[in-house]
Design an enzyme around this catalytic site. Structure first.
Site, PDB file in Angstrom:
ATOM      1  N   HIS A   1      -1.221   0.431  -1.237  1.00  0.00           N
ATOM      2  CA  HIS A   1      -1.539   1.801  -0.807  1.00  0.00           C
ATOM      3  C   HIS A   1      -1.321   2.783  -1.958  1.00  0.00           C
ATOM      4  O   HIS A   1      -0.616   2.471  -2.925  1.00  0.00           O
ATOM      5  CB  HIS A   1      -0.591   2.217   0.330  1.00  0.00           C
TER       6      HIS A   1
ATOM      7  N   CYS B   1       7.065   4.245   4.528  1.00  0.00           N
ATOM      8  CA  CYS B   1       6.306   3.552   5.581  1.00  0.00           C
ATOM      9  C   CYS B   1       7.075   3.437   6.893  1.00  0.00           C
ATOM     10  O   CYS B   1       6.472   3.180   7.929  1.00  0.00           O
ATOM     11  CB  CYS B   1       5.880   2.174   5.104  1.00  0.00           C
TER      12      CYS B   1
END
Ligand code: CIR
Length: 272
Positions: free
Chosen positions: A167, A263
């Site tokens: 990501h 996250c």
């Protein structure tokens, strides 16, 4: 006491976590008990720096569900429920959407949108800084998602090509509205430059460890990963200059499933 972060959503780590997705299977398998302790420590530490922690139940059918960041974006008072890029994770957003619906019943100034197919987006690809929303075009996040976000957040969205890592925030994150933390890695530097070029008077602090480039800031607390002493020295210095307390968190077992600090939560900032 007033808090910069009004709510944080977290989701406990399920017993099925050993089956979580990973780009590179770990040499030493995930110790699920230890992963649960690390995740609990994260949630407890975060709770001390925010007004209210909202816990969404774990879901054994979704080993990655603790990585709640990927399920939704919150930009100011706008919540956008995502369509996660990995098929096996897509349904994770549903229970999170329910939690947001309950929250919105209390917070009347907040609004809720959903990304629709064919859009796919993981919250780990979204970095907010300087009033802008940077979205990584990655293996998980596509152009359709960026197009839909532009309609929801007109003028605020900027695209960044993700050249390394899972990501966008696997290799960088924001310390404040003008300071980026990025891994000392050519691709991270390139992505960082593309972000900094959009924000006046912005700077980047480089750290030698990729994992350590992912930090969480809540109010006067900076959460960093334990186990990266060279990066820690640099981050502590930056924190000291900004009068921030540093909390170190050991995330070794979550790293094995490509997890980090951002996250494991969705932060909702207090209205200005
Ligand atoms: C996945 O591959 O989707 C998970 N194992 C890791 C997701 C980490 N999410 C994040 O950094 N935002």
């Amino acid at each position: 006491m007033s808090y910069d972060v009004q709510y944080a959503l977290v989701r406990p780590l399920p017993e099925s976590f050993a089956l979580a997705l990973t780009q590179h299977p770990p040499l030493v398998p995930i110790d699920v008990k230890l992963a649960q302790i690390q995740h609990e420590n994260y949630s407890k530490a975060l709770q001390k720096s925010i007004a209210e922690l909202i816990v969404v139940d774990a879901d054994e059918a979704h080993p990655d569900c603790c990585f709640i960041e990927d399920t939704a974006i919150v930009a100011g008072r706008v919540v956008i429920i995502s369509r996660i890029g990995a098929d096996s994770r897509r349904q994770e957003s549903e229970m999170v959407a329910d939690a947001f619906k309950n929250l919105l019943a209390r917070e009347k100034d907040m609004s809720l949108y959903r990304l629709e197919a064919p859009a796919t987006l993981d919250g780990g690809d979204v970095l907010q800084m300087g009033g802008l929303v940077f979205v990584g075009l990655s293996k998980r996040t596509n152009q359709a998602a960026i197009d839909q976000l532009e309609l929801i957040l007109p003028g605020k969205v900027r695209t960044v090509a993700v050249e390394a890592g899972l990501h966008l925030k696997s290799v960088l994150s924001s310390l404040d509205n003008r300071t980026l933390i990025a891994a000392n890695h050519p691709a991270a530097r390139q992505m960082g430059q593309s972000i900094l070029s959009e924000i006046e008077h912005s700077t980047c602090i480089e750290v030698p460890d990729i994992a350590a480039s992912n930090i969480v800031r809540a109010g006067h607390t900076l959460f960093i990963q334990d186990g990266f002493p060279e990066s820690e020295k640099i981050l502590r210095h930056a924190a000291g200059q900004r009068n921030l307390n540093v909390v170190t968190l050991q995330m070794s077992e979550l790293i094995k499933a490509d997890g980090a600090l951002t996250c494991c939560s969705i932060l909702i900032h207090s209205p200005e």
